[in-house]
Structure formats: C-alpha cells, structure tokens
Write an enzyme that holds these catalytic residues in place. Structure first.
Site, PDB file in Angstrom:
ATOM      1  N   GLU A   1       2.411   6.053  -2.794  1.00 27.95           N
ATOM      2  CA  GLU A   1       3.507   6.932  -3.219  1.00 27.95           C
ATOM      3  C   GLU A   1       3.516   7.107  -4.737  1.00 27.95           C
ATOM      4  OE1 GLU A   1       8.298   7.734  -2.847  1.00 27.95           O
ATOM      5  OE2 GLU A   1       7.415   6.087  -1.704  1.00 27.95           O
ATOM      6  N   GLY A  34       0.792  -1.222   0.000  1.00 30.47           N
ATOM      7  CA  GLY A  34       0.000   0.000   0.000  1.00 30.47           C
ATOM      8  C   GLY A  34       0.822   1.268   0.000  1.00 30.47           C
ATOM      9  N   ASP A  35       1.959   1.237   0.685  1.00 30.02           N
ATOM     10  CA  ASP A  35       2.800   2.433   0.687  1.00 30.02           C
ATOM     11  C   ASP A  35       3.334   2.717  -0.708  1.00 30.02           C
ATOM     12  OD1 ASP A  35       4.404   0.133   0.908  1.00 30.02           O
ATOM     13  OD2 ASP A  35       5.974   1.161   1.995  1.00 30.02           O
ATOM     14  N   ALA A  36       3.662   1.666  -1.458  1.00 31.65           N
ATOM     15  CA  ALA A  36       4.153   1.846  -2.827  1.00 31.65           C
ATOM     16  C   ALA A  36       3.046   2.354  -3.747  1.00 31.65           C
ATOM     17  CB  ALA A  36       4.714   0.534  -3.357  1.00 31.65           C
TER      18      ALA A  36
END
Length: 115
Positions: free
Chosen positions: A7, A2-4
């Site tokens: 971002e 999810g962070d990727a």
C-alpha cells in the site's frame, strides 16, 4: 507486513505521478490495494517470480484457515491470491530486498489495466 509495504508503494507512486485531487488519489489507491487488483497482480507476476518467491506466495496463500475474514468485495479464491502477493512483498521487505520489491512493483504498475 506485506499489505503495508504494498500500500505504501501504491500511495507513493500515485503521489509522485498523479496530478489530481486528494479524493481521486485515495480512490485510485483503494482500487489498487483491493483484493481483486492484488489477485490479478499475483497472477501477472507468477511467470517472473523465482522458485523461492513462488514458494512464499504458496505459503502465504495457504496460511489462512476457515476462520479468516473475506472482504465483501472479494471471494475466498481471490482473497487468497491477494494474500499471496502481500506475503511476497512482506517477505522481500523483511529480507531487505528493496531492489526486487521495486522490480516487481514496477512490473505490476506498468500493467495498470488490471481491473
């Protein structure tokens, strides 16, 4: 995951909408992917997520334990809320629900005064 996903959305949006130097683009991207910003974004969408999405956010927020690393620029509570947002975006990505990802991301982006 999810962070990727999150971002990448931030960086794509900045590249498509901002007319500034690479340094400014990077600085703005970093500001928007920091735990403080993501925590406020998680709070912002709390009223518009479905029950299933809220459940994923709770599980994502609670998935970390005592040994997790909290960035210097954040505290545990803030980092936990940021993690819940990342969990939601990762879950939606794995489901292939690009429409919902876009809807939530645009909702957050339009309220870009999160500091």
């Amino acid at each position: 995951m999810g962070d990727a996903v999150y971002e990448q959305l931030v960086r794509e949006k900045l590249l498509l909408t901002a007319n500034t130097s690479a340094k400014n683009l990077h600085d703005e991207a970093v500001r928007r992917v920091r735990a403080a910003y993501q925590a406020k974004a998680a709070e912002l969408i709390a009223d518009i997520v479905t029950e299933d999405e809220a459940s994923i956010m709770r599980r994502g927020r609670n998935a970390t334990g005592n040994g997790w690393h909290v960035p210097k620029s954040s505290d545990r509570a803030e980092y936990s809320r940021a993690t819940s947002l990342e969990a939601l975006f990762g879950w939606l990505h794995l489901l292939g629900d690009k429409e919902r990802i876009t809807q939530l991301f645009e909702y957050i982006w339009e309220r870009n005064d999160l500091q």
